[in-house]
Write a protein that holds these residues in place. Structure first.
Motif, PDB file in Angstrom:
ATOM      1  N   SER A 239       0.823  -1.202   0.000  1.00  0.00           N
ATOM      2  CA  SER A 239       0.000   0.000   0.000  1.00  0.00           C
ATOM      3  C   SER A 239       0.861   1.258   0.000  1.00  0.00           C
ATOM      4  O   SER A 239       1.874   1.331   0.700  1.00  0.00           O
ATOM      5  CB  SER A 239      -0.919   0.018   1.229  1.00  0.00           C
ATOM      6  N   LEU A 240       0.432   2.254  -0.782  1.00  0.00           N
ATOM      7  CA  LEU A 240       1.106   3.550  -0.857  1.00  0.00           C
ATOM      8  C   LEU A 240       0.092   4.641  -0.560  1.00  0.00           C
ATOM      9  O   LEU A 240      -1.044   4.590  -1.045  1.00  0.00           O
ATOM     10  CB  LEU A 240       1.705   3.779  -2.247  1.00  0.00           C
ATOM     11  N   GLU A 250       9.290  11.873  -1.788  1.00  0.00           N
ATOM     12  CA  GLU A 250      10.033  10.738  -1.254  1.00  0.00           C
ATOM     13  C   GLU A 250       9.687   9.455  -1.997  1.00  0.00           C
ATOM     14  O   GLU A 250      10.569   8.591  -2.210  1.00  0.00           O
ATOM     15  CB  GLU A 250       9.759  10.590   0.244  1.00  0.00           C
ATOM     16  N   LEU A 251       8.446   9.287  -2.387  1.00  0.00           N
ATOM     17  CA  LEU A 251       8.060   8.140  -3.217  1.00  0.00           C
ATOM     18  C   LEU A 251       8.858   8.129  -4.516  1.00  0.00           C
ATOM     19  O   LEU A 251       9.392   7.088  -4.921  1.00  0.00           O
ATOM     20  CB  LEU A 251       6.557   8.196  -3.519  1.00  0.00           C
ATOM     21  N   ARG A 252       8.954   9.288  -5.133  1.00  0.00           N
ATOM     22  CA  ARG A 252       9.707   9.384  -6.392  1.00  0.00           C
ATOM     23  C   ARG A 252      11.175   9.029  -6.163  1.00  0.00           C
ATOM     24  O   ARG A 252      11.774   8.287  -6.951  1.00  0.00           O
ATOM     25  CB  ARG A 252       9.581  10.788  -6.966  1.00  0.00           C
ATOM     26  N   GLU A 295       8.832   0.911   4.068  1.00  0.00           N
ATOM     27  CA  GLU A 295       8.105   0.973   5.337  1.00  0.00           C
ATOM     28  C   GLU A 295       8.838   1.850   6.347  1.00  0.00           C
ATOM     29  O   GLU A 295      10.044   1.746   6.526  1.00  0.00           O
ATOM     30  CB  GLU A 295       7.899  -0.431   5.921  1.00  0.00           C
ATOM     31  N   GLY A 296       8.082   2.733   7.000  1.00  0.00           N
ATOM     32  CA  GLY A 296       8.659   3.638   7.977  1.00  0.00           C
ATOM     33  C   GLY A 296       9.241   4.898   7.382  1.00  0.00           C
ATOM     34  O   GLY A 296       9.660   5.797   8.117  1.00  0.00           O
ATOM     35  N   CYS A 300       4.766   7.096   3.398  1.00  0.00           N
ATOM     36  CA  CYS A 300       3.487   6.591   3.919  1.00  0.00           C
ATOM     37  C   CYS A 300       3.178   5.281   3.201  1.00  0.00           C
ATOM     38  O   CYS A 300       2.400   5.233   2.238  1.00  0.00           O
ATOM     39  CB  CYS A 300       2.348   7.592   3.748  1.00  0.00           C
ATOM     40  N   ALA A 301       3.814   4.229   3.649  1.00  0.00           N
ATOM     41  CA  ALA A 301       3.763   2.959   2.938  1.00  0.00           C
ATOM     42  C   ALA A 301       3.743   1.806   3.932  1.00  0.00           C
ATOM     43  O   ALA A 301       4.312   1.903   5.020  1.00  0.00           O
ATOM     44  CB  ALA A 301       4.976   2.824   2.023  1.00  0.00           C
TER      45      ALA A 301
END
Length: 367
Positions: A239-240, A250-252, A295-296, A300-301
């Motif tokens: 999950s994202l 940060e995801l990128r 994770e962490g 937000c994952a």
């Protein structure tokens, strides 16, 4: 009669629970976990197993409510209670001689909580139904699922979210007022009402144009590429929830989303294409590999865990989120209270109490 809940902010609260399924026993379990003393009125012949979590934390008596003598005994128990929970169709308790008018004549301070799917009045009040039906008319079911069709969210939205939780909130609010005024009242908790109330933020979104009625066209329903569930290389899921710009950045960074096309985070016209690209990226690693990376972090994952896997997740283990119940590991009571120890689930009763003893004890306790 001893209090099976032993401790908690509701210690000393006496609750009569009329046997039911779904939200009423779940609400009773919640109240018991907070220290309330629950006495369930069951039909003759009922037995419990250790695996029945909705029987934990209470005692029970068996009464044949078609028998006038047992109806009178039930009314005696109700007269000694602070709170009543019932989940019959409208009119059933009145036909049994246990309706609010008779109960309040004996016990003016009683909080009389009625849990139904459709409510106490309206064209559907006496119609049968289940969770899926109650949430269907509210817009909640329509909003959950894929673009192709709605998907039922277990029975969390109607039975438990819109049902049991609203029943408990209503009961506690009415108990506070009864303590101040000495007057009880009827709490009409309907699953369709509760589920609809849960839609309040989305109704505001419809009014402002921020939420459209088509599934997979909004941020939270699978439309946005940065908020959703993605299949990994091993067929498991991750999950994202990278909504805010800093989380998206940060995801990128962590997923290597370097192209200029990823700049269009909030461009809804770009979402379908970016979602497909991100699906391809997420399939390059297993779920556990993505867990080690994401994770962490500020993305937000979190990995999507099967229930048995959740029991060993380090965060839930550290929180003590599972406890040893009579039938095996089970979720701990929530929320937590700093003034009280954690609730330990009580073993379901092996045999009913003697009705006359229960009446005498509750009556003596009220004096």
């Amino acid at each position: 009669m001893t209090n099976p809940g032993r401790n908690g902010p509701l210690a000393g609260l006496r609750v009569v629970e009329m046997a039911a399924i779904g939200p009423v026993p779940f609400a009773g379990t919640m109240l018991a976990s907070m220290g309330a003393e629950i006495l369930r009125i069951e039909r003759p012949g009922k037995t419990f197993s250790d695996a029945d979590v909705t029987a934990q934390g209470r005692e029970f008596v068996t009464l044949d409510l078609k028998d006038p003598a047992d109806q009178a005994r039930a009314l005696d128990l109700i007269a000694a209670a602070d709170l009543l929970l019932e989940g019959f169709r409208p009119g059933v308790m009145e036909r049994l001689g246990l309706g609010p008018e008779k109960a309040h004549a004996r016990n003016p301070g009683l909080v009389y909580c009625r849990m139904t799917g459709w409510g106490q009045e309206g064209p559907l009040a006496s119609a049968p139904g289940h969770d899926i039906n109650y949430i269907a008319i509210t817009g909640a079911l329509h909003a959950i699922g894929t673009a192709a069709q709605p998907v039922q969210p277990l029975n969390l939205v109607g039975d438990y979210g819109g049902g049991a939780l609203y029943l408990v909130v209503g009961a506690l609010a009415a108990l506070r007022e009864a303590a101040a005024t000495g007057r009880g009242q009827v709490v009409d908790a309907a699953m369709c009402d509760g589920a609809l109330n849960l839609m309040l933020p989305y109704a505001a979104g419809r009014n402002s144009g921020g939420w459209v009625g088509e599934r997979e066209k909004n941020v939270l329903d699978g439309g946005a590429h940065f908020y959703g569930v993605f299949e990994c290389a091993d067929g498991r899921f991750f999950s994202l929830g990278a909504i805010e710009p800093q989380f998206y950045a940060e995801l990128r960074r962590l997923c290597g989303l370097d192209g200029p096309e990823w700049d269009a985070q909030l461009d809804k016209s770009a979402w379908p294409g970016l979602r497909e690209k991100l699906r391809a990226v997420m399939k390059t690693k297993t779920r556990d590999e993505w867990t080690a990376i994401l994770e962490g972090s500020d993305v937000c994952a979190a990995p999507v865990l099967e229930f048995d896997e959740a029991k060993t997740h380090p965060h839930l283990v550290a929180r003590g989120a599972f406890v040893d119940g009579p039938g095996g590991p089970q979720p701990a009571a929530a929320p937590r209270f700093s003034a009280h120890k954690r609730h330990t689930p009580a073993r379901p009763p092996a045999a009913p109490l003697a009705v006359d003893d229960a009446v005498a004890r509750w009556t003596d306790a009220k004096k």
